[in-house]
Design a protein around this motif. Structure first.
Motif, PDB file in Angstrom:
ATOM      1  N   PRO A  69      15.161 -11.677  19.316  1.00 36.02           N
ATOM      2  CA  PRO A  69      14.483 -10.387  19.329  1.00 36.02           C
ATOM      3  C   PRO A  69      13.165 -10.470  20.108  1.00 36.02           C
ATOM      4  N   ALA A  70      12.868  -9.425  20.824  1.00 37.79           N
ATOM      5  CA  ALA A  70      11.627  -9.376  21.597  1.00 37.79           C
ATOM      6  C   ALA A  70      10.438  -9.136  20.670  1.00 37.79           C
ATOM      7  N   PRO A  71       9.293  -9.746  20.967  1.00 40.10           N
ATOM      8  CA  PRO A  71       8.097  -9.433  20.202  1.00 40.10           C
ATOM      9  C   PRO A  71       7.860  -7.921  20.206  1.00 40.10           C
ATOM     10  N   GLY A  72       7.575  -7.390  19.044  1.00 38.90           N
ATOM     11  CA  GLY A  72       7.327  -5.954  18.919  1.00 38.90           C
ATOM     12  C   GLY A  72       8.574  -5.124  18.705  1.00 38.90           C
ATOM     13  N   SER A  73       9.732  -5.760  18.611  1.00 43.09           N
ATOM     14  CA  SER A  73      10.984  -5.008  18.498  1.00 43.09           C
ATOM     15  C   SER A  73      11.342  -4.617  17.068  1.00 43.09           C
ATOM     16  N   TYR A  74      10.635  -5.147  16.084  1.00 46.54           N
ATOM     17  CA  TYR A  74      10.937  -4.789  14.697  1.00 46.54           C
ATOM     18  C   TYR A  74      10.174  -3.525  14.325  1.00 46.54           C
ATOM     19  N   GLN A  75      10.881  -2.575  13.779  1.00 48.65           N
ATOM     20  CA  GLN A  75      10.278  -1.321  13.335  1.00 48.65           C
ATOM     21  C   GLN A  75      10.784  -1.031  11.926  1.00 48.65           C
ATOM     22  N   GLY A  76       9.958  -0.370  11.136  1.00 42.89           N
ATOM     23  CA  GLY A  76      10.379   0.036   9.800  1.00 42.89           C
ATOM     24  C   GLY A  76      10.165  -1.001   8.718  1.00 42.89           C
ATOM     25  N   LEU A  77       9.426  -2.066   9.004  1.00 41.42           N
ATOM     26  CA  LEU A  77       9.062  -2.996   7.944  1.00 41.42           C
ATOM     27  C   LEU A  77       8.185  -2.241   6.953  1.00 41.42           C
ATOM     28  N   GLN A  78       8.307  -2.553   5.682  1.00 39.79           N
ATOM     29  CA  GLN A  78       7.629  -1.705   4.707  1.00 39.79           C
ATOM     30  C   GLN A  78       6.947  -2.503   3.609  1.00 39.79           C
ATOM     31  N   LEU A  79       5.724  -2.122   3.332  1.00 31.52           N
ATOM     32  CA  LEU A  79       4.960  -2.631   2.200  1.00 31.52           C
ATOM     33  C   LEU A  79       4.841  -1.491   1.186  1.00 31.52           C
ATOM     34  N   CYS A  80       4.686  -1.826  -0.086  1.00 38.19           N
ATOM     35  CA  CYS A  80       4.502  -0.802  -1.113  1.00 38.19           C
ATOM     36  C   CYS A  80       3.210  -1.077  -1.876  1.00 38.19           C
ATOM     37  N   VAL A  81       2.516  -0.009  -2.222  1.00 43.57           N
ATOM     38  CA  VAL A  81       1.258  -0.103  -2.966  1.00 43.57           C
ATOM     39  C   VAL A  81       1.260   0.942  -4.077  1.00 43.57           C
ATOM     40  N   ALA A  82       0.420   0.732  -5.081  1.00 42.79           N
ATOM     41  CA  ALA A  82       0.305   1.678  -6.180  1.00 42.79           C
ATOM     42  C   ALA A  82      -0.630   2.836  -5.848  1.00 42.79           C
ATOM     43  N   ASP A  83      -1.532   2.640  -4.869  1.00 43.80           N
ATOM     44  CA  ASP A  83      -2.530   3.662  -4.551  1.00 43.80           C
ATOM     45  C   ASP A  83      -2.776   3.656  -3.038  1.00 43.80           C
ATOM     46  N   ALA A  84      -2.207   4.618  -2.337  1.00 39.67           N
ATOM     47  CA  ALA A  84      -2.310   4.669  -0.878  1.00 39.67           C
ATOM     48  C   ALA A  84      -3.750   4.886  -0.412  1.00 39.67           C
ATOM     49  N   LYS A  85      -4.501   5.742  -1.095  1.00 38.32           N
ATOM     50  CA  LYS A  85      -5.883   5.996  -0.674  1.00 38.32           C
ATOM     51  C   LYS A  85      -6.730   4.737  -0.799  1.00 38.32           C
ATOM     52  N   ALA A  86      -6.575   4.007  -1.899  1.00 36.79           N
ATOM     53  CA  ALA A  86      -7.334   2.761  -2.078  1.00 36.79           C
ATOM     54  C   ALA A  86      -6.904   1.728  -1.040  1.00 36.79           C
ATOM     55  N   ALA A  87      -5.599   1.629  -0.777  1.00 41.39           N
ATOM     56  CA  ALA A  87      -5.115   0.685   0.239  1.00 41.39           C
ATOM     57  C   ALA A  87      -5.648   1.064   1.614  1.00 41.39           C
ATOM     58  N   HIS A  88      -5.651   2.355   1.921  1.00 43.39           N
ATOM     59  CA  HIS A  88      -6.169   2.818   3.215  1.00 43.39           C
ATOM     60  C   HIS A  88      -7.637   2.428   3.368  1.00 43.39           C
ATOM     61  N   ALA A  89      -8.425   2.644   2.330  1.00 47.14           N
ATOM     62  CA  ALA A  89      -9.847   2.298   2.382  1.00 47.14           C
ATOM     63  C   ALA A  89     -10.040   0.797   2.585  1.00 47.14           C
ATOM     64  N   GLU A  90      -9.267  -0.011   1.878  1.00 50.46           N
ATOM     65  CA  GLU A  90      -9.375  -1.465   2.009  1.00 50.46           C
ATOM     66  C   GLU A  90      -8.978  -1.922   3.408  1.00 50.46           C
ATOM     67  N   LEU A  91      -7.891  -1.395   3.912  1.00 45.12           N
ATOM     68  CA  LEU A  91      -7.388  -1.829   5.218  1.00 45.12           C
ATOM     69  C   LEU A  91      -8.288  -1.372   6.362  1.00 45.12           C
ATOM     70  N   THR A  92      -8.794  -0.154   6.298  1.00 43.72           N
ATOM     71  CA  THR A  92      -9.694   0.299   7.368  1.00 43.72           C
ATOM     72  C   THR A  92     -11.012  -0.480   7.316  1.00 43.72           C
ATOM     73  N   ILE A 125       3.522   1.744   5.001  1.00 45.80           N
ATOM     74  CA  ILE A 125       3.035   1.421   3.663  1.00 45.80           C
ATOM     75  C   ILE A 125       3.369   2.630   2.798  1.00 45.80           C
ATOM     76  N   GLN A 126       4.146   2.394   1.756  1.00 47.29           N
ATOM     77  CA  GLN A 126       4.614   3.459   0.876  1.00 47.29           C
ATOM     78  C   GLN A 126       3.891   3.377  -0.455  1.00 47.29           C
ATOM     79  N   GLU A 127       3.471   4.533  -0.945  1.00 49.43           N
ATOM     80  CA  GLU A 127       2.813   4.587  -2.247  1.00 49.43           C
ATOM     81  C   GLU A 127       3.846   4.836  -3.343  1.00 49.43           C
ATOM     82  N   TYR A 128       3.852   3.956  -4.332  1.00 53.38           N
ATOM     83  CA  TYR A 128       4.604   4.143  -5.577  1.00 53.38           C
ATOM     84  C   TYR A 128       3.603   3.974  -6.703  1.00 53.38           C
ATOM     85  N   THR A 129       3.130   5.078  -7.272  1.00 54.58           N
ATOM     86  CA  THR A 129       2.115   4.977  -8.320  1.00 54.58           C
ATOM     87  C   THR A 129       2.654   4.284  -9.566  1.00 54.58           C
ATOM     88  N   VAL A 130       3.961   4.330  -9.796  1.00 54.59           N
ATOM     89  CA  VAL A 130       4.552   3.667 -10.960  1.00 54.59           C
ATOM     90  C   VAL A 130       4.266   2.161 -10.923  1.00 54.59           C
TER      91      VAL A 130
END
Length: 144
Positions: A69-92, A125-130
């Motif tokens: 596979p070519a570098p950059g060819s993978y799409q749709g890899l997914q991480l899950c978090v309980a709180d998207a806003k908190a994750a966004h703040a941490e990552l930015t 990055i998908q939010e699952y609050t559960v």
């Protein structure tokens, strides 16, 4: 028999640059950084709280059948978090260029944000609050 997904090889053009990105921008833990056989260096990193890692290597693909596979060819890899806003703040705060969280659907699991690594591999990055109250394995087993 249980089959667990634990390592995903990720095609990158520069292992050191990718290691720095995943470690510093995303906070992944560096589990392994070693030459596993002559000429083959493996860098394995795990997201905080995950049971699955990514493996970065420049010659790993030589050991597998099929196309490289070519570098950059993978799409749709997914991480899950309980709180998207908190994750966004941490990552930015870490300097990651990540989209704002968007609610594509009203139910839990319908909110996403997106980023790409330096090679262009695409992640969501998908939010699952559960997840804040129920471990992943229990949430999956008890889901209707």
């Amino acid at each position: 028999m249980e089959y667990t997904l634990e390592v995903i090889p990720l095609p990158v053009s520069d292992v050191d640059r990718a290691k720095e990105f995943y470690r510093d921008k995303l906070g992944f833990h560096v589990d392994i950084d070693t030459e596993v056989m002559p000429g083959m260096r493996i860098v394995q990193l795990t997201p905080p709280g995950s049971g699955c890692s990514i493996a970065l290597a420049d010659t790993l693909w030589d050991t597998m059948d099929g196309p490289t596979p070519a570098p950059g060819s993978y799409q749709g890899l997914q991480l899950c978090v309980a709180d998207a806003k908190a994750a966004h703040a941490e990552l930015t705060a870490r300097g990651l260029d990540v989209s704002e969280p968007v609610a594509h659907a009203p139910q839990d699991g319908g909110t996403f944000m997106y980023f790409k690594d330096p090679d262009g591999n695409g992640w969501a990055i998908q939010e699952y609050t559960v997840r804040a109250k129920t471990p992943l394995r229990e949430a999956i087993v008890s889901a209707p």
